[in-house]
Design a protein around this motif. Structure first.
Motif, short mmCIF file in Angstrom:
data_model
loop_
_atom_site.label_atom_id
_atom_site.label_comp_id
_atom_site.label_asym_id
_atom_site.label_seq_id
_atom_site.Cartn_x
_atom_site.Cartn_y
_atom_site.Cartn_z
N ILE A 13 40.59 78.13 41.85
CA ILE A 13 40.46 79.19 43.15
C ILE A 13 38.83 80.01 43.07
CG2 ILE A 13 42.96 79.66 43.21
CD1 ILE A 13 41.91 82.28 41.84
N GLU A 14 38.89 80.59 44.22
CA GLU A 14 37.81 81.36 43.95
C GLU A 14 38.13 83.05 43.95
OE1 GLU A 14 35.49 80.61 47.79
OE2 GLU A 14 34.83 78.67 46.89
N LEU A 15 37.08 83.77 43.42
CA LEU A 15 37.50 85.20 43.30
C LEU A 15 37.99 85.84 44.35
CD1 LEU A 15 37.88 86.94 40.75
CD2 LEU A 15 35.53 87.76 41.40
N ARG A 16 37.48 85.67 45.51
CA ARG A 16 37.94 86.15 46.74
C ARG A 16 39.20 85.98 47.17
NH1 ARG A 16 33.96 84.17 51.14
NH2 ARG A 16 35.42 85.49 52.80
N ASP A 17 39.80 84.73 46.78
CA ASP A 17 40.90 84.34 47.18
C ASP A 17 42.26 85.32 46.58
OD1 ASP A 17 40.24 81.82 48.28
OD2 ASP A 17 40.33 80.57 46.28
N LEU A 18 41.73 86.14 45.64
CA LEU A 18 42.77 87.20 44.97
C LEU A 18 43.12 88.13 46.17
CD1 LEU A 18 41.26 87.77 41.67
CD2 LEU A 18 43.03 86.23 42.25
N GLN A 77 54.08 70.45 58.73
CA GLN A 77 52.86 69.90 59.26
C GLN A 77 51.41 70.89 59.21
OE1 GLN A 77 53.28 68.14 63.12
NE2 GLN A 77 51.43 67.30 63.01
N VAL A 78 50.61 70.21 58.58
CA VAL A 78 49.51 71.20 58.35
C VAL A 78 48.27 70.59 58.79
CG1 VAL A 78 50.28 72.59 56.37
CG2 VAL A 78 49.36 70.39 55.78
N SER A 79 47.21 71.10 59.28
CA SER A 79 46.12 70.62 59.84
C SER A 79 44.85 70.54 58.84
CB SER A 79 45.25 71.47 61.01
OG SER A 79 45.35 73.05 60.36
N ASP A 80 45.10 71.50 57.64
CA ASP A 80 44.12 71.36 56.75
C ASP A 80 44.79 71.56 55.31
OD1 ASP A 80 41.84 71.56 55.15
OD2 ASP A 80 41.27 73.46 55.84
N LEU A 81 44.77 70.50 54.46
CA LEU A 81 45.53 70.34 53.19
C LEU A 81 44.89 71.31 52.30
CD1 LEU A 81 46.55 66.81 52.71
CD2 LEU A 81 48.18 68.75 53.03
N ALA A 82 43.32 71.61 52.41
CA ALA A 82 42.81 72.41 51.60
C ALA A 82 43.30 73.81 51.36
CB ALA A 82 41.20 72.43 51.80
N THR A 83 44.11 74.38 52.31
CA THR A 83 44.96 75.61 52.32
C THR A 83 46.15 75.60 52.29
OG1 THR A 83 45.15 75.31 54.58
CG2 THR A 83 43.16 76.40 54.03
N TYR A 84 46.66 74.28 51.87
CA TYR A 84 48.05 74.05 51.59
C TYR A 84 48.10 74.16 50.06
CZ TYR A 84 52.78 72.53 52.38
OH TYR A 84 54.14 72.23 52.31
N PRO A 85 49.42 74.71 49.46
CA PRO A 85 49.57 74.45 48.16
C PRO A 85 49.49 72.89 47.60
CG PRO A 85 51.30 75.85 49.17
CD PRO A 85 50.50 75.21 50.04
#
Length: 654
Positions: free
Chosen positions: A67-72, A316-324
């Motif tokens: 993760i990136e710190l901003r994700d917190l 269904q998700v458009s961006d797996l980068a934002t998915y668990p």
């Protein structure tokens, strides 16, 4: 890993702080983070996630370095489970995050919108007990994060392991969550008897997979003799960031009639990889075909065991980068299709001891149509009940019952194959200290050499005397033949030995297979001394059972004596010798030990089994300081504490 802002230097400063504050949190979301070396903290994180999901938080579980710190700031709550490893070190998958968190450019209060709590996993046999957890927790507070529930700590020396403390802490966590983040109006806690849809599931793939191409044997034998069993397939596992090693030799060092089978694995890696003393190689085990077939039969998966499957998101998700992340995110991204047989052989740990959450998942797939099925369901609910943890301990952990063994006792339970990766634990790699160093690190052709000293875990069952018990990984290692290839990942370890300390004498304490990193260090120090045209002095205290059976590398120690290495062995099971452990050797050679510690300013390295050994070694060193340094007990312990702070006392146990 970056700090997550768009400025050129990728740091938090005046120009981007407003952007950082304006990130809008998703409605009622939980970010569960873990730093884990062996998987225990990851398991804790997964159990915390099940709680937050039932409290209707949109939950993501991921390691700290991903993760990136901003994700917190994007989540309602942040909960961190982290282990302490080495000499108060952070796990490999949490080091980058910790480095970012320590940045001097982070402004006070930058995390004031973060609501968090933490749980630490440690081992009180280490002097730096739960230090990584406490440092991370305090740094979060320093940066303004708000604590909504008291932190917790688990101790592996507890009779029930870290679960003994975790059980009470998670009850308090639930109360804190309900108090500070009450459920939305009209919603209730999702009951335990309601199945939580997983983030990922298996489905039949349009891509056909030929089982024979995967080299997965479909049948095993009924023999209980390890060497007569059909071994796991020899194909390489597609592990992300791994190296391919050619196995040159798999040599048993102990006599055939000795109670302990200890192997020296000699591997060639066709690339130039540097590593130092204390580095570890991670080996990824496989299950035996006989066990795989038994589990397939038990679950009734025979008709689809060799069907091509793929792991896909539940929604269904458009961006797996934002998915668990996927449960198999540690595999190379090119690996997208599997068969159930392949998953069971290579990626699912059916020989692990089941945890409480495993039984909680089974409860959703238990029939209740007759008296016997009703009894099975009642029993599973007992084992899933966190208030009856002693019952679970007596049924699984104490006798070391595995998932493969307990499933036939509940014939009414059939796990849907679609959810196999969510219910059965994923196989984890096992760490082994590298035993090679110095001139042993390279072959004549320049390729890297990696040697591992491995004790094959085959202890008798303490409860069920007739039932064999194997270590999942070492059982697999025992079958490996010269000429095979395997996937390894190399990690630096925690001893942090450097060439600039070659002039200082070292005291190495490594009983049993704990001698592996000591051997690496001995050869490394010889090479450093030769390169610097200097002399080096090393003392090794080595303990084993029998001089004739497991005095590992005895001939090498004699050869290294001319290079400044002195070895003092101790034997605990020889009939014609007094029982001697490494802590006894320290007391016997107290004068020399004191000279190394005090007069020469030397360093101490301790490697081997955790528990009584490192405690006994520390007590013996304290006794030496009291006898020869004329110190009181408190003063001697303070001296050892200061040695740790100065990096002169390092411990790596397992």
């Amino acid at each position: 890993m970056t700090l997550g802002c768009d400025c050129q230097k990728r740091t938090f400063h005046e120009d981007c702080s407003d952007q950082f504050r304006q990130i809008v949190a998703r409605p009622r979301s939980a970010l569960i983070l873990y730093g884990s070396e062996t998987g225990n903290a990851q398991d804790v994180a997964q159990e915390i996630a099940r709680l937050t999901e039932r409290l209707r938080f949109d939950t993501t579980v991921i390691d700290l370095d991903s993760i990136e710190l901003r994700d917190l700031l994007k989540h309602t709550i942040v909960i961190i489970a982290i282990s302490t490893t080495g000499q108060g070190e952070f796990p490999q998958n949490a080091r980058s995050f910790w480095k970012v968190l320590l940045s001097s450019q982070l402004r006070p209060g930058v995390l004031r919108r973060v609501n968090f709590t933490t749980f630490g996993l440690g081992d009180s046999s280490y002097p730096q007990y739960n230090v990584a957890h406490r440092m991370l927790h305090n740094r979060m507070l320093q940066l303004g994060a708000q604590l909504f529930s008291e932190r917790g700590e688990g101790n592996e020396q507890h009779p029930e392991g870290h679960n003994g403390d975790f059980r009470a802490w998670i009850v308090d966590l639930k109360q804190g969550l309900l108090q500070h983040f009450p459920l939305p109006e009209g919603q209730d806690v999702i009951p335990e008897d309601v199945f939580l849809e997983p983030k990922w599931y298996l489905r039949a793939s349009a891509t056909r997979t030929d089982a024979s191409a995967n080299n997965q044997p479909k049948t095993g034998t009924s023999s209980e003799v390890l060497t007569l069993e059909t071994p796991p397939a020899s194909d390489l596992l597609p592990i992300r960031d791994s190296v391919t090693a050619d196995l040159i030799a798999n040599t048993r060092l102990t006599p055939p009639d000795h109670s302990q089978d200890v192997r020296l694995l000699d591997c060639r890696v066709p690339s130039n990889i540097d590593y130092g003393p204390g580095a570890v190689a991670v080996v990824y085990p496989k299950n035996f075909p006989k066990d795989v077939d038994q589990f397939i039969d038990c679950m009734g998966w025979q008709s689809m065991a060799d069907t091509s499957l793929e792991l896909v998101p539940t929604v269904q998700v458009s961006d797996l980068a934002t998915y668990p992340p996927s449960p198999l995110r540690y595999l190379d991204s090119s690996k997208t299709a599997f068969t159930m047989r392949e998953l069971l052989a290579n990626y699912l740990d059916i020989l692990s001891i089941p945890r409480r959450t495993f039984f909680a998942s089974l409860a959703h797939f238990t029939k209740n149509g007759n008296e016997d099925e009703g009894y099975q369901k009642e029993r599973i609910l007992e084992l899933a009940n966190p208030e009856l943890i002693d019952e679970l301990w007596d049924y699984t952990t104490r006798p070391k019952r595995t998932i493969l063994e307990i499933m036939p006792e509940f014939p009414s339970v059939k796990i849907p194959w679609e959810y196999a990766l969510n219910i059965i634990p994923v196989m984890r790699g096992r760490q082994f200290s590298i035993a090679s160093g110095g001139i042993l690190k390279r072959f004549e052709d320049g390729n890297t050499r990696v040697q591992l000293l491995v004790a094959i875990a085959n202890p008798p069952n303490p409860i069920i005397k007739l039932r064999k018990r194997y270590g999942v990984c070492t059982r697999y290692i025992a079958t490996l033949q010269a000429g095979q290839q395997l996937s390894l990942t190399i990690q630096p370890g925690y001893l942090n030995v450097s060439p600039d300390e070659v002039d200082a004498p070292v005291l190495m304490i490594g009983p049993g297979t704990g001698v592996a990193p000591m051997r690496s260090m001995a050869y490394e120090r010889v090479q450093w001394a030769q390169e610097n045209n200097s002399k080096q002095s090393s003392v090794l205290f080595f303990g084993c059972r029998n001089e004739k059976a497991d005095y590992f590398f005895e001939d090498e120690w004699q050869d290294l004596a001319v290079e400044g290495l002195t070895v003092f062995p101790g034997f605990s099971r020889d009939q014609d010798k007094p029982k001697t452990y490494v802590q006894d050797l320290i007391r016997q050679k107290a004068s020399l030990v004191y000279q190394i510690l005090e007069r020469d300013g030397g360093k101490v390295y301790v490697c081997g089994s955790s528990g009584n050994m490192p405690k006994g070694v520390r007590e013996a060193l304290s006794d030496v300081l009291r006898e020869y340094g004329h110190m009181e007990l408190e003063k001697a312990n303070e001296y050892l504490d200061q040695m740790e702070k100065d990096g002169r006392y390092k411990q790596e146990t397992w």
